[in-house]
Scaffold this motif. Structure first.
Motif, PDB file in Angstrom:
ATOM      1  N   GLY A 294      57.279   1.773   5.436  1.00 52.81           N
ATOM      2  CA  GLY A 294      57.758   1.982   6.796  1.00 52.81           C
ATOM      3  C   GLY A 294      58.933   2.946   6.774  1.00 52.81           C
ATOM      4  O   GLY A 294      59.759   2.892   5.871  1.00 52.81           O
ATOM      5  N   ILE A 295      58.968   3.848   7.755  1.00 55.22           N
ATOM      6  CA  ILE A 295      60.131   4.724   7.898  1.00 55.22           C
ATOM      7  C   ILE A 295      60.696   4.511   9.292  1.00 55.22           C
ATOM      8  O   ILE A 295      59.971   4.618  10.282  1.00 55.22           O
ATOM      9  CB  ILE A 295      59.750   6.197   7.677  1.00 55.22           C
ATOM     10  CG1 ILE A 295      59.367   6.409   6.210  1.00 55.22           C
ATOM     11  CG2 ILE A 295      60.899   7.129   8.064  1.00 55.22           C
ATOM     12  CD1 ILE A 295      59.139   7.843   5.824  1.00 55.22           C
ATOM     13  N   PHE A 296      61.973   4.173   9.349  1.00 55.56           N
ATOM     14  CA  PHE A 296      62.612   3.865  10.629  1.00 55.56           C
ATOM     15  C   PHE A 296      63.849   4.726  10.823  1.00 55.56           C
ATOM     16  O   PHE A 296      64.563   5.002   9.864  1.00 55.56           O
ATOM     17  CB  PHE A 296      63.020   2.378  10.666  1.00 55.56           C
ATOM     18  CG  PHE A 296      61.867   1.442  10.620  1.00 55.56           C
ATOM     19  CD1 PHE A 296      61.319   1.059   9.410  1.00 55.56           C
ATOM     20  CD2 PHE A 296      61.293   0.965  11.793  1.00 55.56           C
ATOM     21  CE1 PHE A 296      60.227   0.197   9.358  1.00 55.56           C
ATOM     22  CE2 PHE A 296      60.202   0.111  11.755  1.00 55.56           C
ATOM     23  CZ  PHE A 296      59.662  -0.278  10.527  1.00 55.56           C
ATOM     24  N   PRO A 297      64.102   5.141  12.084  1.00 52.14           N
ATOM     25  CA  PRO A 297      65.341   5.878  12.329  1.00 52.14           C
ATOM     26  C   PRO A 297      66.512   4.915  12.265  1.00 52.14           C
ATOM     27  O   PRO A 297      66.384   3.756  12.658  1.00 52.14           O
ATOM     28  CB  PRO A 297      65.164   6.423  13.746  1.00 52.14           C
ATOM     29  CG  PRO A 297      64.147   5.548  14.391  1.00 52.14           C
ATOM     30  CD  PRO A 297      63.309   4.947  13.313  1.00 52.14           C
ATOM     31  N   LEU A 298      67.629   5.377  11.749  1.00 48.49           N
ATOM     32  CA  LEU A 298      68.805   4.519  11.689  1.00 48.49           C
ATOM     33  C   LEU A 298      69.268   4.157  13.091  1.00 48.49           C
ATOM     34  O   LEU A 298      69.661   3.038  13.362  1.00 48.49           O
ATOM     35  CB  LEU A 298      69.946   5.220  10.954  1.00 48.49           C
ATOM     36  CG  LEU A 298      69.957   5.048   9.457  1.00 48.49           C
ATOM     37  CD1 LEU A 298      71.285   5.476   8.883  1.00 48.49           C
ATOM     38  CD2 LEU A 298      69.705   3.590   9.084  1.00 48.49           C
ATOM     39  N   ASN A 299      69.217   5.138  13.987  1.00 42.53           N
ATOM     40  CA  ASN A 299      69.564   4.860  15.377  1.00 42.53           C
ATOM     41  C   ASN A 299      68.281   4.799  16.178  1.00 42.53           C
ATOM     42  O   ASN A 299      67.506   5.761  16.189  1.00 42.53           O
ATOM     43  CB  ASN A 299      70.455   5.962  15.936  1.00 42.53           C
ATOM     44  CG  ASN A 299      71.734   6.062  15.132  1.00 42.53           C
ATOM     45  OD1 ASN A 299      72.380   5.057  14.834  1.00 42.53           O
ATOM     46  ND2 ASN A 299      72.067   7.273  14.734  1.00 42.53           N
ATOM     47  N   GLU A 323      51.720   6.418  11.380  1.00 38.71           N
ATOM     48  CA  GLU A 323      51.378   5.831  12.670  1.00 38.71           C
ATOM     49  C   GLU A 323      52.509   4.901  13.099  1.00 38.71           C
ATOM     50  O   GLU A 323      53.211   4.340  12.255  1.00 38.71           O
ATOM     51  CB  GLU A 323      50.038   5.102  12.596  1.00 38.71           C
ATOM     52  CG  GLU A 323      49.998   3.997  11.561  1.00 38.71           C
ATOM     53  CD  GLU A 323      48.616   3.334  11.523  1.00 38.71           C
ATOM     54  OE1 GLU A 323      48.570   2.099  11.648  1.00 38.71           O
ATOM     55  OE2 GLU A 323      47.620   4.071  11.386  1.00 38.71           O
ATOM     56  N   PRO A 324      52.694   4.749  14.414  1.00 33.66           N
ATOM     57  CA  PRO A 324      53.837   3.968  14.882  1.00 33.66           C
ATOM     58  C   PRO A 324      53.756   2.508  14.450  1.00 33.66           C
ATOM     59  O   PRO A 324      52.660   1.949  14.346  1.00 33.66           O
ATOM     60  CB  PRO A 324      53.744   4.052  16.407  1.00 33.66           C
ATOM     61  CG  PRO A 324      52.687   5.013  16.724  1.00 33.66           C
ATOM     62  CD  PRO A 324      51.877   5.276  15.507  1.00 33.66           C
ATOM     63  N   PHE A 332      61.751   0.469  16.278  1.00 31.95           N
ATOM     64  CA  PHE A 332      60.532   1.269  16.282  1.00 31.95           C
ATOM     65  C   PHE A 332      60.577   2.322  15.184  1.00 31.95           C
ATOM     66  O   PHE A 332      61.583   2.984  14.990  1.00 31.95           O
ATOM     67  CB  PHE A 332      60.326   1.953  17.637  1.00 31.95           C
ATOM     68  CG  PHE A 332      59.948   0.995  18.714  1.00 31.95           C
ATOM     69  CD1 PHE A 332      58.626   0.547  18.809  1.00 31.95           C
ATOM     70  CD2 PHE A 332      60.895   0.516  19.607  1.00 31.95           C
ATOM     71  CE1 PHE A 332      58.268  -0.356  19.788  1.00 31.95           C
ATOM     72  CE2 PHE A 332      60.540  -0.399  20.588  1.00 31.95           C
ATOM     73  CZ  PHE A 332      59.232  -0.837  20.683  1.00 31.95           C
ATOM     74  N   GLY A 333      59.461   2.445  14.487  1.00 32.98           N
ATOM     75  CA  GLY A 333      59.396   3.421  13.411  1.00 32.98           C
ATOM     76  C   GLY A 333      57.953   3.751  13.108  1.00 32.98           C
ATOM     77  O   GLY A 333      57.084   3.636  13.981  1.00 32.98           O
ATOM     78  N   PHE A 334      57.682   4.144  11.867  1.00 34.46           N
ATOM     79  CA  PHE A 334      56.336   4.563  11.507  1.00 34.46           C
ATOM     80  C   PHE A 334      55.914   3.981  10.177  1.00 34.46           C
ATOM     81  O   PHE A 334      56.716   3.850   9.260  1.00 34.46           O
ATOM     82  CB  PHE A 334      56.274   6.097  11.410  1.00 34.46           C
ATOM     83  CG  PHE A 334      56.526   6.753  12.727  1.00 34.46           C
ATOM     84  CD1 PHE A 334      55.486   6.985  13.605  1.00 34.46           C
ATOM     85  CD2 PHE A 334      57.814   7.095  13.103  1.00 34.46           C
ATOM     86  CE1 PHE A 334      55.709   7.564  14.837  1.00 34.46           C
ATOM     87  CE2 PHE A 334      58.063   7.673  14.339  1.00 34.46           C
ATOM     88  CZ  PHE A 334      57.008   7.911  15.207  1.00 34.46           C
TER      89      PHE A 334
END
Ligand code: GDP
Ligand code: MG
Length: 592
Positions: A294-299, A323-324, A332-334
């Motif tokens: 999973g890759i998530f934005p810090l903010n 994919e989300p 929310f991330g991917f």
């Protein structure tokens, strides 16, 4: 065709590959000032590695005769061995550059092995002979002793001053064979790289083995049967330069309004749709993601921006998928797929450096096939989708056929390493006296985390790893949940082999205990398989009274501290009633 030479330069990092390439560009009349254009990506300069191949065609005159040299820059990091070997397959020869101040190093050996595997003529070259403390004799001895070349084969140059480069050019002409191939046979072209152009679509880099390709041709990719009409063909100078036709022996590109980068795969064979070649070029491997995270934005408000970056990245690197997904802990991330662990690391780094994204990645895992009691078989790449164990009949994990190449001294260490990874030993090969290949089958999961680093450390950097997916095999895989004060943290769940679950869980909890700050109440940390607790830790409470440290004196210091705390708060994630600093997630998730 007898005036063409196709070759690449292979070397350990910093041994002078880009500098030598600049000398070739000058000789070919493509003068570049300042910038080393072969590494144009910012990231490459940062890491000192070349990720994408940039070929360049050079007109080189020797004794009044004009030759066309196609210099193909291989991905400098030999760990992308499949991509490197596809680039090498586009060549007949390679210049092996060794820094006289460093001698033979790990990647020198790994690159030599790959070039040998691809049947290339190798020209060993000692570089940096202009440097005062260059050990030319010692380096020469290493090239003979470790790599098995003959002393009189070795050339000596300074890529910086240009000394010896003329001799090298002569050696290229004499030793590296001109390409052979039949221009009248059906088209057979090797795809060795590509990039995406907004107007032209995918630009496909090809080495023509047989036949010809020109504008208007109906072509077909042999791996997927997709057909296109050629819009433009050309060769690479400083930029792409259109030509009327590319024929057997050439290196160049074509475009065909290909909008989906997934249609073009490295290693594929291109042929004419109406008059196809019988056999594709052997060795093609389908590009399927094998490692997921999973890759998530810090903010959380940077989700849209991250999405745009991923889309852009995907255009030039179709091997990577996304994919989300959403996580309670990380927002929310991917969910992203990568061809391997190094691919994942590079992609994450590109997101950070090139796209300036602040991101956090979860622990990587492979994809599992799960047979359910109701007869269905599902595949999952995300622990969040792990079914209730009572519904599971059987779980299968991906197995790869792996080979490690090493000098014979390290056989013992490598055998020890692979047996600790649930591997099944197959055979040992000795293609040359100085080189051993150990072949074994191993669950992919076992080699995607710290395997490569460990291999490098037990072989003093000399070991190289290559692997290929062979199929799924039944295995005792469990999902482990990590709980903070009894609350499961979805982003920390992971899947593992039953035998390893405890060990991984333990090191994760220990790490958590160290990085989660004490709070006013006790925090319990648990790892569980279903309802069974397999490991526990606790963080004892602590009366947080930072202001006391200021001895009441300095007001500005106090205010600064308060402000700093406020800022720190913003970067906290609340998990139940526990505050976890963003930083802590970082270090927990970097557990190997
Ligand atoms: P690469 O990582 O193999 O592409 O290596 P580079 O071409 O970037 O060279 C690494 C460093 O070595 C640079 O600082 C170059 O200027 C330097 N270098 C390369 N070739 C020579 C040489 O022949 N002599 C000297 N003195 N320095 C060199
Ligand atoms: Mg370089």
């Amino acid at each position: 065709m007898d005036k063409i030479r196709n070759f690449s330069i292979i070397a350990h990092i910093d041994h002078g590959k880009s500098t030598l390439a600049d000398r070739f560009l000058e000789r070919g009349g493509l003068v570049v000032k300042g910038e080393q254009i072969l590494d144009s990506m910012e990231l490459e300069r940062d890491r000192g590695i070349t990720i994408r191949a940039h070929p360049v065609s050079l007109d080189i005159e020797v004794d009044g005769v004009k030759y066309l040299f196609n210099l193909i820059d291989t991905p400098g990091h030999v760990d992308f061995s499949y991509e490197v070997s596809r680039s090498l397959k586009a060549c007949e020869g390679a210049i092996l550059l060794v820094d006289a101040t460093q001698g033979v190093e790990a990647q020198t050996i790994a690159n030599t092995y790959l070039a040998l595997e691809n049947d290339l003529v190798i020209i060993p070259v000692i570089n940096k002979i202009d440097v005062k403390d260059a050990d030319i004799e010692g380096t020469s001895k290493e090239i003979v002793d470790i790599l098995g070349f003959k002393e009189d084969e070795i050339l000596k140059i300074s890529a910086k001053t240009g000394e010896g480069v003329d001799n090298l050019i002569k050696a290229i002409l004499e030793r590296i064979p001109a390409p052979h191939g039949d221009p009248n046979a059906p088209l057979k072209a090797l795809v060795f790289d590509s990039h995406f152009d907004t107007y032209k679509g995918v630009v496909v880099y090809v080495r023509i083995k047989d036949g010809t390709i020109k504008k208007g041709d109906k072509i077909k990719f042999m791996s997927n049967g997709k057909e296109f009409e050629v819009e433009e063909v050309g060769i690479f100078r400083l930029k792409m330069e259109p030509e009327d036709v590319l024929s057997a022996g050439s290196v160049g590109y074509f475009t065909a309004l290909i909008r989906d980068p997934l249609d073009v795969q490295i290693g594929d064979t291109v042929t004419h749709a109406n008059n196809p070649t019988k056999e594709p070029i052997p060795g093609f491997r389908k590009n399927v993601p094998m490692v997921f995270a999973g890759i998530f934005p810090l903010n959380t408000n940077e989700f849209e921006e991250l999405k745009k970056s991923l889309e852009k990245l995907h255009l030039n690197d179709p091997a990577f998928t996304f994919e989300p997904e959403s996580s309670e802990a990380l927002g929310f991330g991917f969910r992203c797929g990568f061809s391997g662990l190094l691919h994942m690391e590079i992609t994450i780094e590109r997101l950070r450096i090139e796209f300036g994204q602040d991101i956090i990645a979860t622990v990587p895992n492979v994809e599992y096939e799960i047979v359910l009691r109701d007869g269905r078989t599902i595949t999952i790449d995300n622990p969040a989708k792990f079914p209730d164990p009572s519904n599971i009949l059987e779980i299968r994990e991906p197995i790869v056929d792996a080979s490690i190449m090493i000098p014979p001294d390290y056989i013992g260490n490598v055998m020890e390493l692979i047996t600790s990874r649930r591997a099944v030993y197959k055979e040992m090969l000795y293609p040359e006296e100085k080189r051993v290949i150990i072949r074994f089958e191993v669950p992919l999961q076992e080699i995607i985390t710290d395997f490569f680093d460990t291999l490098k450390s037990v072989t003093r950097g000399y070991g190289t790893l290559d692997y290929e997916f062979i199929g799924f095999k039944k295995a005792d895989i469990v999902k482990v949940d990590i709980l903070i004060n009894k609350k499961p943290i979805d982003a920390l769940s992971f899947m593992a082999h039953e035998e390893k679950a405890y060990y991984v869980a333990r090191s994760m909890l220990e790490k958590m205990r160290k990085v989660i700050p004490r709070q006013m109440f006790e925090i319990s940390l648990q790892a569980a398989i279903g309802s069974k607790i397999i490991a526990k830790e606790r963080i004892v409470p602590y009366r947080k009274d930072v202001l006391a440290k200021c001895y009441g004196g300095d007001v500005t210091r106090k205010r600064k501290l308060l402000e700093k705390q406020k800022e720190g708060k913003k970067k906290m994630k609340m998990v139940g009633n526990v505050e976890i600093p963003q930083e802590a997630f970082f270090s927990i998730l970097s557990v190997k």
